[in-house]
Design a protein around this motif. Structure first.
Motif, PDB file in Angstrom:
ATOM      1  N   ILE A 108       0.843  -1.201   0.000  1.00  0.00           N
ATOM      2  CA  ILE A 108       0.000   0.000   0.000  1.00  0.00           C
ATOM      3  C   ILE A 108       0.880   1.253   0.000  1.00  0.00           C
ATOM      4  O   ILE A 108       0.546   2.264  -0.644  1.00  0.00           O
ATOM      5  CB  ILE A 108      -0.950   0.003   1.221  1.00  0.00           C
ATOM      6  CG1 ILE A 108      -1.755  -1.297   1.304  1.00  0.00           C
ATOM      7  CG2 ILE A 108      -1.866   1.226   1.185  1.00  0.00           C
ATOM      8  CD1 ILE A 108      -2.738  -1.533   0.205  1.00  0.00           C
ATOM      9  N   GLN A 109       2.000   1.194   0.696  1.00  0.00           N
ATOM     10  CA  GLN A 109       2.899   2.355   0.677  1.00  0.00           C
ATOM     11  C   GLN A 109       3.483   2.550  -0.726  1.00  0.00           C
ATOM     12  O   GLN A 109       3.676   3.685  -1.176  1.00  0.00           O
ATOM     13  CB  GLN A 109       4.015   2.200   1.721  1.00  0.00           C
ATOM     14  CG  GLN A 109       3.469   2.245   3.159  1.00  0.00           C
ATOM     15  CD  GLN A 109       4.557   2.535   4.196  1.00  0.00           C
ATOM     16  OE1 GLN A 109       5.336   3.469   4.060  1.00  0.00           O
ATOM     17  NE2 GLN A 109       4.590   1.725   5.251  1.00  0.00           N
ATOM     18  N   ARG A 110       3.747   1.445  -1.423  1.00  0.00           N
ATOM     19  CA  ARG A 110       4.201   1.564  -2.819  1.00  0.00           C
ATOM     20  C   ARG A 110       3.090   2.192  -3.682  1.00  0.00           C
ATOM     21  O   ARG A 110       3.357   3.021  -4.550  1.00  0.00           O
ATOM     22  CB  ARG A 110       4.580   0.195  -3.383  1.00  0.00           C
ATOM     23  CG  ARG A 110       5.951  -0.279  -2.985  1.00  0.00           C
ATOM     24  CD  ARG A 110       7.050   0.533  -3.679  1.00  0.00           C
ATOM     25  NE  ARG A 110       8.376   0.085  -3.264  1.00  0.00           N
ATOM     26  CZ  ARG A 110       9.474   0.845  -3.346  1.00  0.00           C
ATOM     27  NH1 ARG A 110       9.421   2.086  -3.818  1.00  0.00           N
ATOM     28  NH2 ARG A 110      10.633   0.379  -2.950  1.00  0.00           N
ATOM     29  N   ALA A 111       1.847   1.798  -3.431  1.00  0.00           N
ATOM     30  CA  ALA A 111       0.723   2.392  -4.165  1.00  0.00           C
ATOM     31  C   ALA A 111       0.669   3.899  -3.906  1.00  0.00           C
ATOM     32  O   ALA A 111       0.385   4.690  -4.814  1.00  0.00           O
ATOM     33  CB  ALA A 111      -0.589   1.728  -3.761  1.00  0.00           C
ATOM     34  N   GLY A 112       0.962   4.281  -2.665  1.00  0.00           N
ATOM     35  CA  GLY A 112       0.997   5.702  -2.328  1.00  0.00           C
ATOM     36  C   GLY A 112       2.079   6.433  -3.100  1.00  0.00           C
ATOM     37  O   GLY A 112       1.880   7.558  -3.574  1.00  0.00           O
TER      38      GLY A 112
END
Lengths: 404, 404
Positions: B294-298
């Motif tokens: 999810i942090q990569r998606a951010g």
């Protein structure tokens, strides 16, 4: 003029694992040529199982189309996941837990620190000693623990239940009655387990004195022996006094994927008010659910393929545990745990303190472990190694320690 | 004998959006043939942008291999995401915010309810009225709000700052000095915005009286006018008194993906103690980071492709806002917001109460909105519609309302 929450200032030093991380960082900066092996923090090393990866990809694809896109999740978690948890972790073991008594979260660390919020600040907590630091620290932040005595490393308003080699790492009923009792089995950090009869005695005790047991079962997947409970709800009467915390971090490698759940049976009441309602209100007000794609990944943990793959993963780590246990035993170390848990708890040699042994191991063997005293005063003189490394590193770490 | 946190019992009824969900569920069960259109809860409907989907797939693949697997995240968020946030949301606007002043979280709802924990229970809060319920409810649970008066729908120890058509929905400085001031612009629920000069006056006021501003900028991406601040750090002196909360829910459709962040400048201090340190300690002790994938998606939100795609998504929703605004205006409704925010705030017709209009709209038009009174006493007589539906449903909902 604003004021801060002074309770934070009472916390001595920093969070255990942050301190370790800083020490290790400093060592690696100063010794760039040394290969450090980390058997300290309980982080896993094996990749997510194929069944979980497939499910994640599928869920990501769902998020790419308006027809299958998922916005806000239901407050307490998706029905598909709560049902899978109920069926596999409770109904399959004959335990009467309903899907709507299961609250999905982003992990047991959050839950174990947040759960104290629904209780009165007057309540007195009892913890095993040594213990996972989060239980006590979250109560310190809330102002429930009194004052800290650096000499004894104890809080004035916390009941400590020593768990040492002398009592086989099983806590005994405290002299004064607590209101909230934190238990964790298989235990972190000692790796100890208690029998079903022993846990039943705790349930009976809690029901008798009107206390709540907060039962952390994060390491349940590592149980290998018979006659030890996989969930506290195997015991009679647990529905009126026990909250259970579970994590997907250790059984499925979700330390960086984040998923967990808490069970609060509707039978736990105080003056007619269900604890369940309070926790539901907290979830609804202060939390917005775990990501949809992660909840789908959680569901995959319970698929046939997922279960088979994760059984192998657990066996892989438990083989590491065996390597550590046998290697250290042969080298003359006094070792505990490692049978129903991925943690090996060892007595430091030559009367070294826990932190002395930490520094010694880091400098001489370039191996990172966790000092027992970081988990509480009765952890002094002990040291934790985890089985969550990869096999090759684990073998090498043990060889280095044995050579010392 | 354990006791519960009595503050929970003071909360009147259930969380606003849970109540709405229950009412709508009941209606759909009783009227299975009716197509209900939901313009109530601020949930998005458009799928995740392609750049985000691609990144998610890539990150999932990383989790499938031991060499690229990610376990526990750094306490405060991955460096790659904190740097992207700093560069895009702050440095690009000339604001002096460093990456290590940014705390990545699972969303602004969690942060906005947890942030009060690091302050003294003696502190007095001031909120806009109407207001996002979480600010007040989280303070109720902590015991900071005094007693509730059902007649006025006010808490005895909360300072309410009315925001109505009369003052153009801009709060005025309260008569008594607060310690913590919650501001949200673009505003939820009114859709109002304030100018940079107005916000500067708040900063000056807070610095003068020693208060902290908790600034919720979740809807920043919807700003379309000049001379309104995109972040509170555009104002002079914000580094000594302002905390900013940001969400990925509305600018990138992450309501079901969960990501947000909080900024605490290191210059905010109380007797030499940085608020930053307290929040870092809270993160380290009670939270384990947002999922790696999810942090990569951010991070992808800030890529060139991501930015272009999300600009289109925001424009899509703002076109909905225009449809609602113009349709209702033409039908004689008094409407506000909708220019710098995805919310339309309308005056209920014929002196109806907010809940009367809610029931009326649900029954007669099968359209779900949010009663203004659910956001506070000054919201009575108002009603919120969101632009987060899909275009076709939004057009249909407006047509149905206009036909009434």
């Amino acid at each position: 003029m604003f004021k801060i929450n002074d309770n934070y200032l009472k916390l001595p030093g920093s969070y255990l694992f942050s301190t370790i991380a800083k020490k290790v960082n400093q060592f690696t900066v100063e010794n760039p040529d040394k290969k450090v092996i980390r058997l300290g923090i309980g982080d896993v090393t094996q990749p997510l199982a194929p069944a979980i990866i497939d499910t994640l990809h599928h869920a990501v694809d769902e998020m790419a189309k308006a027809e299958t896109f998922h916005g806000y999740a239901p407050d307490l978690g998706y029905e598909f996941l709560r049902t899978a948890i109920r069926d596999n972790d409770y109904a399959a073991r004959g335990c009467d837990i309903q899907a709507d008594e299961i609250f999905v979260s982003d992990g047991a660390k959050s839950d174990s620190s947040n759960i104290q919020e629904i209780f009165s600040l007057d309540n007195k907590i009892a913890v095993c000693d040594p213990v996972y630091p989060v239980y006590v620290d979250s109560n310190v932040m809330a102002g429930r623990t009194g004052t800290y005595d650096p000499a004894t490393e104890c809080w004035s308003n916390v009941i400590y239940m020593p768990c040492t080699a002398e009592n086989n790492f099983a806590p005994e009923f405290p002299e004064k009655d607590p209101d909230l009792i934190y238990l964790c089995f298989p235990n972190n950090p000692t790796g100890a387990m208690i029998t079903k009869d022993q846990l039943q005695a705790w349930i009976d005790y809690a029901n008798k004195i009107g206390a709540i047991i907060i039962y952390d079962a994060a390491y349940e997947a590592y149980i290998s022996e018979e006659n030890v409970p996989h969930t506290i709800y195997e015991c009679e009467g647990a529905r009126t006094c026990a909250i259970e915390l579970k994590s997907f971090s250790k059984n499925a490698g979700f330390t960086g994927t984040r998923l967990g759940y808490t069970v609060i049976p509707k039978d736990i009441k105080s003056n007619g008010v269900m604890l369940h309602s309070l926790w539901a209100r907290r979830h609804g007000t202060k939390y917005n659910g775990a990501p949809y794609i992660i909840q789908r990944a959680g569901e995959a943990v319970y698929s046939e393929a997922g279960k088979a793959q994760l059984k192998e993963q657990v066996a892989y780590y438990m083989n590491n545990a065996k390597v550590i246990m046998e290697g250290l035993k042969n080298a003359g170390y006094e070792v505990y745990g490692g049978v129903n848990a991925p943690y090996i708890w060892l007595k430091t040699p030559n009367q070294m303190t826990s932190w002395e042994f930490f520094d010694y191991l880091l400098e001489k063997a370039n191996v990172v472990g966790t000092p027992g005293s970081g988990f509480g005063p009765s952890g002094e003189g002990y040291f934790r190694l985890t089985a969550f490394g990869n096999y090759e590193n684990t073998v090498e770490a043990v060889e280095r320690i044995v050579r010392l």
